[in-house]
Design an enzyme around this catalytic site. Sequence first.
Site, PDB file in Angstrom:
ATOM      1  N   ALA A   1       1.289  -1.011   0.154  1.00  0.00           N
ATOM      2  CA  ALA A   1      -0.003   0.222  -0.072  1.00  0.00           C
ATOM      3  C   ALA A   1       1.373   1.277   0.282  1.00  0.00           C
ATOM      4  O   ALA A   1       0.867   1.778   0.911  1.00  0.00           O
ATOM      5  CB  ALA A   1      -1.081   0.339   1.354  1.00  0.00           C
ATOM      6  N   GLY A   2       1.531   1.640  -0.991  1.00  0.00           N
ATOM      7  CA  GLY A   2       2.643   2.770  -1.535  1.00  0.00           C
ATOM      8  C   GLY A   2       2.033   3.358  -2.771  1.00  0.00           C
ATOM      9  O   GLY A   2       0.620   3.484  -1.753  1.00  0.00           O
TER      10      GLY A   2
ATOM     11  N   LYS B   1       7.948  -0.454 -21.297  1.00  0.00           N
ATOM     12  CA  LYS B   1       7.415   0.615 -20.254  1.00  0.00           C
ATOM     13  C   LYS B   1       8.827  -0.179 -20.126  1.00  0.00           C
ATOM     14  O   LYS B   1       9.087   1.024 -20.037  1.00  0.00           O
ATOM     15  CB  LYS B   1       6.383  -0.627 -19.575  1.00  0.00           C
ATOM     16  CG  LYS B   1       6.692   1.525 -18.453  1.00  0.00           C
ATOM     17  CD  LYS B   1       4.855   1.074 -17.391  1.00  0.00           C
ATOM     18  CE  LYS B   1       5.435   2.527 -16.653  1.00  0.00           C
ATOM     19  NZ  LYS B   1       4.580   2.316 -15.654  1.00  0.00           N
TER      20      LYS B   1
ATOM     21  N   ASN C   1      12.106   2.771 -18.506  1.00  0.00           N
ATOM     22  CA  ASN C   1      12.698   2.903 -16.635  1.00  0.00           C
ATOM     23  C   ASN C   1      14.008   2.524 -17.156  1.00  0.00           C
ATOM     24  O   ASN C   1      14.829   2.690 -16.458  1.00  0.00           O
ATOM     25  CB  ASN C   1      12.283   1.593 -16.198  1.00  0.00           C
ATOM     26  CG  ASN C   1      10.556   1.456 -15.762  1.00  0.00           C
ATOM     27  OD1 ASN C   1       9.448   1.034 -16.108  1.00  0.00           O
ATOM     28  ND2 ASN C   1       9.713   3.587 -15.734  1.00  0.00           N
TER      29      ASN C   1
ATOM     30  N   SER D   1      11.039   7.793 -10.686  1.00  0.00           N
ATOM     31  CA  SER D   1      10.914   7.208  -9.644  1.00  0.00           C
ATOM     32  C   SER D   1      12.178   6.792  -9.203  1.00  0.00           C
ATOM     33  O   SER D   1      12.986   6.193  -7.715  1.00  0.00           O
ATOM     34  CB  SER D   1       9.811   5.730  -9.608  1.00  0.00           C
ATOM     35  OG  SER D   1      10.268   4.928 -11.055  1.00  0.00           O
TER      36      SER D   1
HETATM   37  P1  NAD Z   1       6.481   2.346  -2.899  1.00  0.00           P
HETATM   38  O1  NAD Z   1       7.628   2.722  -2.683  1.00  0.00           O
HETATM   39  O2  NAD Z   1       6.055   3.639  -2.611  1.00  0.00           O
HETATM   40  O3  NAD Z   1       5.670   1.362  -1.972  1.00  0.00           O
HETATM   41  C1  NAD Z   1       5.819  -0.084  -2.044  1.00  0.00           C
HETATM   42  C2  NAD Z   1       6.042  -0.596  -0.501  1.00  0.00           C
HETATM   43  O4  NAD Z   1       7.335   0.343  -0.245  1.00  0.00           O
HETATM   44  C3  NAD Z   1       5.092  -0.037   0.190  1.00  0.00           C
HETATM   45  O5  NAD Z   1       4.543  -1.243   0.416  1.00  0.00           O
HETATM   46  C4  NAD Z   1       4.869   1.254   0.929  1.00  0.00           C
HETATM   47  O6  NAD Z   1       4.435   0.915   2.218  1.00  0.00           O
HETATM   48  C5  NAD Z   1       6.369   0.749   1.242  1.00  0.00           C
HETATM   49  N1  NAD Z   1       7.010   2.504   1.783  1.00  0.00           N
HETATM   50  C6  NAD Z   1       7.032   3.356   0.731  1.00  0.00           C
HETATM   51  N2  NAD Z   1       7.749   4.436   1.383  1.00  0.00           N
HETATM   52  C7  NAD Z   1       8.086   4.028   2.333  1.00  0.00           C
HETATM   53  C8  NAD Z   1       9.057   4.087   3.404  1.00  0.00           C
HETATM   54  N3  NAD Z   1      10.140   5.889   3.659  1.00  0.00           N
HETATM   55  N4  NAD Z   1      10.296   3.264   4.223  1.00  0.00           N
HETATM   56  C9  NAD Z   1       9.295   2.264   4.684  1.00  0.00           C
HETATM   57  N5  NAD Z   1       8.442   1.774   3.634  1.00  0.00           N
HETATM   58  C10 NAD Z   1       8.282   2.249   2.510  1.00  0.00           C
HETATM   59  O7  NAD Z   1       6.305   1.872  -4.567  1.00  0.00           O
HETATM   60  P2  NAD Z   1       5.340   2.154  -5.630  1.00  0.00           P
HETATM   61  O8  NAD Z   1       5.593   4.007  -6.517  1.00  0.00           O
HETATM   62  O9  NAD Z   1       3.764   2.357  -5.320  1.00  0.00           O
HETATM   63  O10 NAD Z   1       5.497   2.050  -6.795  1.00  0.00           O
HETATM   64  C11 NAD Z   1       5.099   0.005  -6.787  1.00  0.00           C
HETATM   65  C12 NAD Z   1       5.178  -0.928  -7.741  1.00  0.00           C
HETATM   66  O11 NAD Z   1       4.704  -0.147  -9.099  1.00  0.00           O
HETATM   67  C13 NAD Z   1       7.215  -0.480  -8.816  1.00  0.00           C
HETATM   68  O12 NAD Z   1       7.378  -1.862  -9.158  1.00  0.00           O
HETATM   69  C14 NAD Z   1       7.044   0.246  -9.362  1.00  0.00           C
HETATM   70  O13 NAD Z   1       8.043   0.770 -10.252  1.00  0.00           O
HETATM   71  C15 NAD Z   1       5.309   0.495 -10.218  1.00  0.00           C
HETATM   72  N6  NAD Z   1       4.849   1.867 -10.985  1.00  0.00           N
HETATM   73  C16 NAD Z   1       4.734   2.864 -10.131  1.00  0.00           C
HETATM   74  C17 NAD Z   1       4.310   3.668 -10.249  1.00  0.00           C
HETATM   75  C18 NAD Z   1       4.843   5.286  -9.358  1.00  0.00           C
HETATM   76  O14 NAD Z   1       4.194   6.164  -9.917  1.00  0.00           O
HETATM   77  N7  NAD Z   1       4.880   5.248  -8.084  1.00  0.00           N
HETATM   78  C19 NAD Z   1       3.884   3.856 -11.544  1.00  0.00           C
HETATM   79  C20 NAD Z   1       3.564   3.104 -12.509  1.00  0.00           C
HETATM   80  C21 NAD Z   1       4.500   2.171 -11.266  1.00  0.00           C
END
Ligand code: NAD
Length: 310
Positions: free
Chosen positions: A8-9, A189, A193, A258
């Site tokens: 749930a990021g 994609k 990246n 990212s």
């Molecule tokens: P994210 O880093 O926001 O979240 C992923 C996990 O990391 C989650 O469990 C989150 O709670 C945890 N997390 C986030 N920040 C943290 C911190 N400071 N300390 C500890 N844990 C933390 O990742 P995302 O951006 O949601 O990406 C998930 C997937 O989707 C990846 O494969 C990414 O490449 C892909 N993606 C991302 C985006 C985007 O815009 N963010 C777009 C398309 C695809």
Amino acid sequence: MKIAIAGAGAMGSKFGWHLKKAGNDVILIDTWDRNIAAVRENGVVARVKNEEIAEKMPIYSPSEIDEQKENVDLLIVFTKSMQLENMLNSLKPIISKDTYVLCLLNGLGHEDVLAKFVTRDHIIMGVTMWASMMTAPGHITFANENGNVEIQCLDPKGKDETKEIVKILSDAELNACYSENVMYSIWRKACVNGVVNALCALLGANCKEFGHTKEADELTRNIVQEFADVAQYEGVNLDRSEVIQHVESLFDTPHYPSMYQDLVQNNRPTEIDYIDGAVWRKGLKHSVPTPYCAFITRLIHAKEDILKVK
Ligand code: NAD
């Protein structure tokens, strides 16, 4: 349909927020304690056009997932690539033979991990052009207004159910479609990246700063060439010039990708092993030389060491 979102990021919270808002039964699973606490208190808070809108939904840590919890019909994974397998291992109690797993992570090879948990006719691969950022635990902001989701089941047997999932996503304003060749889109994609994410993180630049250097065209051509050479052995025939054009279309955007945000701004590990690193590994398997991908992967790991992200 009972939906769980694992990770749930930025993106998992965005998809959870939309799906819950559209009336679905959604739970979140996450590993970050501060995020879990924030979502429990206030829900997922999304900033939409200067307004903060909260959606409340249950959130659990993987250690809270046990046999007591109901199986889910759809599991959407949105961890970082390196967290995927551990997360799925901890979710075994809620994955049944009927659970569909939808993977929208960036990077290559995730279907091999998913195949350890569900059969091919329950693996749905996809790409999304939605973008989202976490501004604080429990808080997200949408980084674009016009995204989409393209998904396909690995086995045609799962096509009808996957089309139902397309409808659920579209009804939640996530603009989804069924793809007849999702692996092409995933590799396309990954090229973006593999070029801009990795090089901007290494150079400390945004897409526009990198794209306007004299080296950008040559670097892009060579990296995309390596991706395309390896993709062929994986059954994907990339249209090199179209993909190069697609990558170069980002060269006017002053956006920090990212991988730059993870590594440089937040000192977090990158997904390089699943992008350029995956092409390097697959290249070794197929005896295809990938010197750019190998070098970039090693440089990113060196920078992770220098910044002590591990
Ligand atoms: P994210 O880093 O926001 O979240 C992923 C996990 O990391 C989650 O469990 C989150 O709670 C945890 N997390 C986030 N920040 C943290 C911190 N400071 N300390 C500890 N844990 C933390 O990742 P995302 O951006 O949601 O990406 C998930 C997937 O989707 C990846 O494969 C990414 O490449 C892909 N993606 C991302 C985006 C985007 O815009 N963010 C777009 C398309 C695809």
